[in-house]
Motif scaffolding. Structure first.
Motif, short mmCIF file in Angstrom:
data_model
loop_
_atom_site.label_atom_id
_atom_site.label_comp_id
_atom_site.label_asym_id
_atom_site.label_seq_id
_atom_site.Cartn_x
_atom_site.Cartn_y
_atom_site.Cartn_z
N PRO A 82 12.75 3.81 2.67
CA PRO A 82 11.53 3.98 3.42
C PRO A 82 10.36 3.19 2.82
CG PRO A 82 12.28 6.08 2.48
CD PRO A 82 13.15 5.02 1.95
N MET A 83 9.39 2.94 3.67
CA MET A 83 8.18 2.28 3.22
C MET A 83 7.00 2.97 3.89
SD MET A 83 6.87 -1.52 3.79
CE MET A 83 5.20 -1.71 4.35
N SER A 84 5.96 3.26 3.11
CA SER A 84 4.77 3.83 3.75
C SER A 84 3.53 3.64 2.88
CB SER A 84 4.97 5.31 4.09
OG SER A 84 4.99 6.10 2.94
N VAL A 85 2.42 3.83 3.56
CA VAL A 85 1.10 3.72 2.92
C VAL A 85 0.33 4.98 3.32
CG1 VAL A 85 -1.08 2.40 2.96
CG2 VAL A 85 1.11 1.19 2.98
N VAL A 86 -0.41 5.57 2.40
CA VAL A 86 -1.14 6.80 2.75
C VAL A 86 -2.11 6.50 3.90
CG1 VAL A 86 -0.94 7.96 0.52
CG2 VAL A 86 -2.87 6.44 0.91
N SER A 90 -4.51 2.92 5.14
CA SER A 90 -3.75 2.00 5.99
C SER A 90 -4.68 0.96 6.61
CB SER A 90 -2.97 2.78 7.05
OG SER A 90 -3.86 3.37 7.94
N HIS A 91 -4.10 -0.09 7.16
CA HIS A 91 -4.83 -1.21 7.79
C HIS A 91 -5.67 -2.00 6.79
CE1 HIS A 91 -3.66 0.28 11.73
NE2 HIS A 91 -4.02 1.48 11.30
N ARG A 92 -5.28 -1.98 5.54
CA ARG A 92 -6.02 -2.77 4.54
C ARG A 92 -5.12 -3.81 3.91
NH1 ARG A 92 -9.96 1.12 1.12
NH2 ARG A 92 -11.15 1.91 2.88
N GLY A 93 -3.96 -3.99 4.46
CA GLY A 93 -3.06 -5.02 3.94
C GLY A 93 -2.13 -4.54 2.84
N ILE A 94 -2.12 -3.23 2.56
CA ILE A 94 -1.27 -2.74 1.46
C ILE A 94 0.21 -2.84 1.82
CG2 ILE A 94 -0.71 -0.72 0.03
CD1 ILE A 94 -3.72 0.07 0.33
N GLY A 95 0.53 -2.49 3.07
CA GLY A 95 1.91 -2.64 3.52
C GLY A 95 2.36 -4.09 3.44
N SER A 96 1.46 -4.99 3.82
CA SER A 96 1.80 -6.42 3.76
C SER A 96 2.06 -6.85 2.33
CB SER A 96 0.65 -7.27 4.33
OG SER A 96 0.40 -6.89 5.65
N GLU A 97 1.23 -6.39 1.40
CA GLU A 97 1.44 -6.77 -0.02
C GLU A 97 2.79 -6.27 -0.51
OE1 GLU A 97 -1.05 -7.54 -2.82
OE2 GLU A 97 -2.84 -7.84 -1.58
C1 LIG Z 1 3.51 0.92 8.82
C2 LIG Z 1 2.66 1.00 7.55
C3 LIG Z 1 3.55 0.95 6.32
C4 LIG Z 1 1.71 -0.20 7.54
O1 LIG Z 1 0.97 -0.18 6.33
P1 LIG Z 1 -0.48 -0.85 6.26
O2 LIG Z 1 -0.89 -0.91 4.83
O3 LIG Z 1 -1.38 -0.16 7.20
O4 LIG Z 1 -0.13 -2.30 6.81
P2 LIG Z 1 -1.04 -3.59 6.81
O5 LIG Z 1 -2.47 -3.22 6.54
O6 LIG Z 1 -0.40 -4.60 5.98
O7 LIG Z 1 -0.88 -4.03 8.31
C5 LIG Z 1 -1.56 -3.29 9.33
C6 LIG Z 1 -1.10 -3.80 10.64
O8 LIG Z 1 0.19 -3.36 10.90
C7 LIG Z 1 0.35 -3.12 12.28
N1 LIG Z 1 1.04 -1.86 12.38
C8 LIG Z 1 0.86 -0.74 11.67
N2 LIG Z 1 1.75 0.20 12.07
C9 LIG Z 1 2.49 -0.38 13.03
C10 LIG Z 1 3.55 0.05 13.83
N3 LIG Z 1 4.03 1.30 13.74
N4 LIG Z 1 4.09 -0.83 14.72
C11 LIG Z 1 3.61 -2.06 14.83
N5 LIG Z 1 2.59 -2.54 14.10
C12 LIG Z 1 2.04 -1.70 13.23
C13 LIG Z 1 -0.98 -3.07 12.93
O9 LIG Z 1 -1.03 -4.18 13.80
C14 LIG Z 1 -1.93 -3.26 11.79
O10 LIG Z 1 -2.84 -4.24 12.14
P3 LIG Z 1 -4.41 -3.84 12.17
O11 LIG Z 1 -4.75 -3.38 10.79
O12 LIG Z 1 -5.06 -5.10 12.58
O13 LIG Z 1 -4.49 -2.72 13.17
C15 LIG Z 1 1.80 2.29 7.52
O14 LIG Z 1 1.01 2.33 8.67
C16 LIG Z 1 2.62 3.57 7.43
O15 LIG Z 1 2.90 4.05 6.34
N6 LIG Z 1 2.96 4.16 8.59
C17 LIG Z 1 3.68 5.44 8.63
C18 LIG Z 1 5.06 5.32 8.07
C19 LIG Z 1 5.86 4.24 8.75
O16 LIG Z 1 5.91 4.14 9.97
N7 LIG Z 1 6.52 3.40 7.91
C20 LIG Z 1 7.27 2.27 8.37
C21 LIG Z 1 8.56 2.71 8.86
S1 LIG Z 1 9.34 1.35 9.64
#
Ligand SMILES: CC(C)(COP(=O)(O)OP(=O)(O)OC[C@H]1O[C@@H](n2cnc3c(N)ncnc32)[C@H](O)[C@@H]1OP(=O)(O)O)[C@@H](O)C(=O)NCCC(=O)NCCS
Length: 173
Positions: A82-86, A90-97
């Motif tokens: 699994p992968m997640s961000v609190v 979220s939306h700060r690029g942490i998932g991307s990093e």
């Molecule tokens: C998905 C997740 C890991 C993204 O982490 P994050 O740090 O917010 O990601 P980033 O900031 O790098 O990217 C954000 C972008 O991802 C996109 N995004 C986020 N969740 C998304 C989703 N479920 N489907 C499609 N795109 C998604 C959005 O376009 C967002 O862009 P915005 O900030 O311009 O709105 C986070 O939202 C999360 O933990 N979600 C709940 C758990 C989950 O679904 N995990 C992934 C399982 S596949």
């Protein structure tokens, strides 16, 4: 914004990682999956990445080693999840990093591909493509479009194959 640090998990991070997944997914299943994978053969601590912000763990991405089988042959790729961000960060690029660090690590460790089951629209921006187009399938009963693949080494999965997620994933699905 303070800088985000991505680093491998330490033994004392387990509780904080649970909290990240429970808050992001809204349930315990993914935290339990991480705990089960930690004690499995698929787990390597170096491939379990945490994102820290201001000394606090705010994200986690787990990469585990999984077999891909084709025609009696077997090789290994990495499965992301699994992968997640609190939610508060979220939306700060942490998932991307986390994904970019995972991709660098896969290259360093000599893995040719990363597979992920999840929101295909999210992973597309990092170069993940539908597994179906590469004739890649998996043993989990998930919608076929949810499986995407990043060939870290171009052409690594050409000819396709069947990804065998380990038992803890099978139990979750
Ligand atoms: C998905 C997740 C890991 C993204 O982490 P994050 O740090 O917010 O990601 P980033 O900031 O790098 O990217 C954000 C972008 O991802 C996109 N995004 C986020 N969740 C998304 C989703 N479920 N489907 C499609 N795109 C998604 C959005 O376009 C967002 O862009 P915005 O900030 O311009 O709105 C986070 O939202 C999360 O933990 N979600 C709940 C758990 C989950 O679904 N995990 C992934 C399982 S596949």
């Amino acid at each position: 914004m303070q800088p985000i640090t991505v680093r491998p998990e330490s033994p004392e991070d387990a509780r904080a990682i649970d909290v990240v997944h429970i808050s992001a997914f809204g349930g315990e299943a993914e935290a339990q999956l991480v705990s089960a994978l930690r004690v499995s053969n698929s787990y390597n601590r170096e491939l379990s990445l945490v994102a820290e912000l201001g000394g606090r763990i705010v994200g986690h991405a787990l990469l585990t080693r999984v077999p891909v089988r084709k025609g009696g042959q077997e090789r290994h790729v990495l499965a992301l999840g699994p992968m997640s961000v609190v939610p508060s960060q979220s939306h700060r690029g942490i998932g991307s990093e986390l994904i970019q660090a995972g991709t660098r690590l896969a290259k360093e460790k000599g893995y040719g591909s990363i597979v992920v089951l999840g929101h295909p629209e999210y992973y597309k921006r990092f170069g993940f493509v539908p597994a179906r187009g590469l004739q890649v399938t998996c043993n989990l009963p998930a919608p076929v479009e949810a499986l995407t693949v990043l060939e870290v080494e171009p052409g690594n999965l050409s000819g396709g194959g069947h990804v065998e997620y380990p038992e803890p994933f099978v139990a979750l699905y």
